[in-house]
Design a protein around this motif. Structure first.
Motif, PDB file in Angstrom:
ATOM      1  N   ALA A  48       0.841  -1.196   0.000  1.00  0.00           N
ATOM      2  CA  ALA A  48       0.000   0.000   0.000  1.00  0.00           C
ATOM      3  C   ALA A  48       0.881   1.252   0.000  1.00  0.00           C
ATOM      4  O   ALA A  48       1.930   1.290   0.641  1.00  0.00           O
ATOM      5  CB  ALA A  48      -0.909   0.017   1.238  1.00  0.00           C
ATOM      6  N   ALA A  49       0.477   2.270  -0.752  1.00  0.00           N
ATOM      7  CA  ALA A  49       1.259   3.514  -0.815  1.00  0.00           C
ATOM      8  C   ALA A  49       1.232   4.197   0.541  1.00  0.00           C
ATOM      9  O   ALA A  49       0.188   4.251   1.210  1.00  0.00           O
ATOM     10  CB  ALA A  49       0.669   4.442  -1.882  1.00  0.00           C
ATOM     11  N   PRO A  50       2.379   4.684   0.984  1.00  0.00           N
ATOM     12  CA  PRO A  50       2.406   5.373   2.269  1.00  0.00           C
ATOM     13  C   PRO A  50       1.586   6.648   2.219  1.00  0.00           C
ATOM     14  O   PRO A  50       1.466   7.278   1.156  1.00  0.00           O
ATOM     15  CB  PRO A  50       3.903   5.695   2.462  1.00  0.00           C
ATOM     16  N   PRO A  51       1.003   7.016   3.329  1.00  0.00           N
ATOM     17  CA  PRO A  51       0.205   8.248   3.327  1.00  0.00           C
ATOM     18  C   PRO A  51       1.103   9.457   3.063  1.00  0.00           C
ATOM     19  O   PRO A  51       2.274   9.459   3.410  1.00  0.00           O
ATOM     20  CB  PRO A  51      -0.361   8.291   4.767  1.00  0.00           C
ATOM     21  N   PRO A  52       0.593  10.489   2.366  1.00  0.00           N
ATOM     22  CA  PRO A  52       1.418  11.669   2.080  1.00  0.00           C
ATOM     23  C   PRO A  52       1.858  12.342   3.369  1.00  0.00           C
ATOM     24  O   PRO A  52       1.065  12.531   4.293  1.00  0.00           O
ATOM     25  CB  PRO A  52       0.477  12.581   1.264  1.00  0.00           C
ATOM     26  N   ARG A  53       3.163  12.698   3.364  1.00  0.00           N
ATOM     27  CA  ARG A  53       3.700  13.337   4.557  1.00  0.00           C
ATOM     28  C   ARG A  53       3.381  14.823   4.542  1.00  0.00           C
ATOM     29  O   ARG A  53       3.506  15.482   3.509  1.00  0.00           O
ATOM     30  CB  ARG A  53       5.218  13.134   4.638  1.00  0.00           C
ATOM     31  N   LYS A  54       3.027  15.334   5.668  1.00  0.00           N
ATOM     32  CA  LYS A  54       2.733  16.753   5.771  1.00  0.00           C
ATOM     33  C   LYS A  54       4.048  17.537   5.792  1.00  0.00           C
ATOM     34  O   LYS A  54       5.051  17.071   6.287  1.00  0.00           O
ATOM     35  CB  LYS A  54       1.930  17.028   7.051  1.00  0.00           C
ATOM     36  N   ARG A  55       3.971  18.741   5.238  1.00  0.00           N
ATOM     37  CA  ARG A  55       5.147  19.608   5.227  1.00  0.00           C
ATOM     38  C   ARG A  55       5.435  20.082   6.648  1.00  0.00           C
ATOM     39  O   ARG A  55       4.635  20.773   7.259  1.00  0.00           O
ATOM     40  CB  ARG A  55       4.900  20.817   4.310  1.00  0.00           C
ATOM     41  N   GLY A  56       6.565  19.702   7.181  1.00  0.00           N
ATOM     42  CA  GLY A  56       6.911  20.102   8.534  1.00  0.00           C
ATOM     43  C   GLY A  56       7.591  21.455   8.566  1.00  0.00           C
ATOM     44  O   GLY A  56       7.997  22.009   7.549  1.00  0.00           O
ATOM     45  N   GLN A  57       7.742  22.004   9.768  1.00  0.00           N
ATOM     46  CA  GLN A  57       8.397  23.297   9.924  1.00  0.00           C
ATOM     47  C   GLN A  57       9.892  23.191   9.690  1.00  0.00           C
ATOM     48  O   GLN A  57      10.513  24.147   9.225  1.00  0.00           O
ATOM     49  CB  GLN A  57       8.116  23.851  11.328  1.00  0.00           C
ATOM     50  N   GLY A  58      10.473  22.017   9.996  1.00  0.00           N
ATOM     51  CA  GLY A  58      11.912  21.854   9.831  1.00  0.00           C
ATOM     52  C   GLY A  58      12.370  22.071   8.408  1.00  0.00           C
ATOM     53  O   GLY A  58      13.200  22.942   8.133  1.00  0.00           O
ATOM     54  N   PRO A  59      11.833  21.312   7.429  1.00  0.00           N
ATOM     55  CA  PRO A  59      12.221  21.524   6.031  1.00  0.00           C
ATOM     56  C   PRO A  59      11.928  22.930   5.535  1.00  0.00           C
ATOM     57  O   PRO A  59      12.692  23.490   4.748  1.00  0.00           O
ATOM     58  CB  PRO A  59      11.389  20.479   5.282  1.00  0.00           C
ATOM     59  N   LEU A  60      10.828  23.522   5.991  1.00  0.00           N
ATOM     60  CA  LEU A  60      10.480  24.875   5.562  1.00  0.00           C
ATOM     61  C   LEU A  60      11.509  25.891   6.056  1.00  0.00           C
ATOM     62  O   LEU A  60      11.981  26.746   5.295  1.00  0.00           O
ATOM     63  CB  LEU A  60       9.087  25.240   6.056  1.00  0.00           C
ATOM     64  N   LEU A  61      11.889  25.779   7.316  1.00  0.00           N
ATOM     65  CA  LEU A  61      12.874  26.707   7.874  1.00  0.00           C
ATOM     66  C   LEU A  61      14.234  26.526   7.214  1.00  0.00           C
ATOM     67  O   LEU A  61      14.936  27.502   6.931  1.00  0.00           O
ATOM     68  CB  LEU A  61      12.986  26.511   9.391  1.00  0.00           C
ATOM     69  N   ARG A  62      14.602  25.265   6.945  1.00  0.00           N
ATOM     70  CA  ARG A  62      15.868  25.020   6.252  1.00  0.00           C
ATOM     71  C   ARG A  62      15.827  25.599   4.834  1.00  0.00           C
ATOM     72  O   ARG A  62      16.821  26.139   4.336  1.00  0.00           O
ATOM     73  CB  ARG A  62      16.162  23.518   6.206  1.00  0.00           C
ATOM     74  N   GLY A  63      14.665  25.468   4.196  1.00  0.00           N
ATOM     75  CA  GLY A  63      14.528  26.033   2.861  1.00  0.00           C
ATOM     76  C   GLY A  63      14.635  27.551   2.865  1.00  0.00           C
ATOM     77  O   GLY A  63      15.272  28.143   1.983  1.00  0.00           O
ATOM     78  N   LEU A  64      14.026  28.189   3.849  1.00  0.00           N
ATOM     79  CA  LEU A  64      14.124  29.649   3.955  1.00  0.00           C
ATOM     80  C   LEU A  64      15.564  30.082   4.198  1.00  0.00           C
ATOM     81  O   LEU A  64      16.038  31.069   3.606  1.00  0.00           O
ATOM     82  CB  LEU A  64      13.220  30.150   5.083  1.00  0.00           C
ATOM     83  N   LEU A  65      16.257  29.355   5.065  1.00  0.00           N
ATOM     84  CA  LEU A  65      17.652  29.684   5.345  1.00  0.00           C
ATOM     85  C   LEU A  65      18.515  29.506   4.095  1.00  0.00           C
ATOM     86  O   LEU A  65      19.370  30.358   3.788  1.00  0.00           O
ATOM     87  CB  LEU A  65      18.176  28.812   6.481  1.00  0.00           C
ATOM     88  N   LYS A  66      18.290  28.429   3.370  1.00  0.00           N
ATOM     89  CA  LYS A  66      19.067  28.193   2.150  1.00  0.00           C
ATOM     90  C   LYS A  66      18.787  29.263   1.102  1.00  0.00           C
ATOM     91  O   LYS A  66      19.701  29.709   0.391  1.00  0.00           O
ATOM     92  CB  LYS A  66      18.733  26.808   1.592  1.00  0.00           C
ATOM     93  N   THR A  67      17.538  29.705   1.006  1.00  0.00           N
ATOM     94  CA  THR A  67      17.175  30.752   0.062  1.00  0.00           C
ATOM     95  C   THR A  67      17.831  32.077   0.426  1.00  0.00           C
ATOM     96  O   THR A  67      18.104  32.909  -0.445  1.00  0.00           O
ATOM     97  CB  THR A  67      15.646  30.920   0.014  1.00  0.00           C
TER      98      THR A  67
END
Length: 330
Positions: A28-47
């Motif tokens: 069975a396909a795994p349920p879609p993972r919700k966007r967490g704050q960790g990846p978002l904050l890392r993305g903002l920092l990288k940007t």
């Protein structure tokens, strides 16, 4: 007939059983993972381009030239100005990446940027960039001086205009990037109320133009025949013109530095040797060494050039030591 039908049905059952054994069960396909704050904050920092923050060290240039680094007040003000300028630069990067997200997705390298890759939603990038762009000048007016706040506001306006249209205008694009470096060098003096020498401004401005045009020249050489794939305006410049610009800028920067080093005023000379004047030798050697990479077409980001070449790094350290001796009157 009934017996034949019975055998056929049994054969079908056995065949289905064998097929089921050969075919692994479908997971069975795994349920879609919700966007967490960790990846978002890392993305903002990288940007926000942390590697580019080293450019903001230029805020200490004017106080260092005037020998005004060694006080608690100066250290606090310069640390604050560095932080505020970094916030302004981050605001520009965020808004620029949000605006160019669609174009970046079609680029082989830029498609990995957090906004283009979907790690940071475009509205979030715009919102964070807008907040930083509003808060930084306001904090500067409250914590430093109105002149610093005005300079940061002008920097934001100029860089946003560059992102929208000025980066597509010949020569003006070079002037805007160069002016950004010059603003970094001038803001420290404004924060501490230090008069800015005309020769200091000329040296800083044309030194920045030298590095910017050398980088453009290198891009034009490396991407010859497909320049529009990385920077559309490179198709409008010729390698010969960009070579002329960086050679002219290098010459003016050297003359400006020499005149600044020998002018009256600034740091008085009472030491054993005229270290300020002797530093001209290290400065000229540094320009000549950097020009080697520009001539070969491999002068990329200035900080990468300096850190990659040991000889150039040593020349830089020697220059800093000489000027430090001049400030200390040794």
């Amino acid at each position: 007939m009934p017996e034949t039908a019975h055998l056929t049905s049994a054969a079908r059952i056995r065949e289905a059983a064998l097929h089921q054994q050969r075919t692994p069960p479908r997971r069975a396909a795994p349920p879609p993972r919700k966007r967490g704050q960790g990846p978002l904050l890392r993305g903002l920092l990288k940007t926000a381009r942390p590697k580019q923050w080293i450019k903001n060290i230029l805020v200490i240039a004017a106080p260092a030239a005037a020998g005004r680094l060694f006080s608690t007040h100066a250290a606090v003000q310069l640390a604050l100005v560095f932080t505020l300028f970094t916030a302004c630069a981050a605001a520009v990067y965020l808004i620029n990446d949000a605006r160019d997200a669609d174009a970046d997705r079609a680029h082989p390298t830029k498609r990995h940027r957090p906004v283009a890759a979907g790690q940071v939603p475009v509205p979030v990038a715009c919102a964070v960039g807008g907040v930083l762009g509003l808060l930084a000048p306001a904090a500067a007016a409250w914590l430093t001086s109105p002149l610093v706040a005005a300079l940061l506001t002008a920097y934001l306006g100029m860089q946003l205009a560059y992102c929208v249209s000025l980066k597509h205008v010949l020569v003006i694009d070079l002037a805007v990037v160069t002016t950004g470096f010059l603003m970094r060098a001038a803001v420290g003096g404004l924060a501490l109320g230090i008069p800015l020498s005309r020769w200091f401004l000329i040296t800083t401005g044309f030194g920045a133009l030298f590095m910017v045009s050398a980088k453009r020249y290198s891009e034009a050489v490396q991407m010859e025949g497909r320049a529009g794939a990385t920077r559309a305006l490179l198709t409008e410049y010729t390698a010969g013109y960009l070579r002329f610009v960086w050679q002219l800028a290098a010459g003016v920067a050297v003359v400006g530095y020499c005149l600044w080093a020998v002018e009256e005023g600034g740091v008085p000379h009472t030491g054993l040797l005229p270290w300020r004047q002797l530093s001209m030798v290290a400065f000229i050697l540094g320009i000549l060494r950097y020009a080697v990479f520009a001539d070969r077409g491999i002068a990329g980001e200035p900080e990468e050039v300096v850190l990659r070449d040991r000889a150039l790094a040593v020349i830089g350290v020697v220059w800093l030591a000489m000027y430090g001796m001049a400030v200390a009157n040794c």
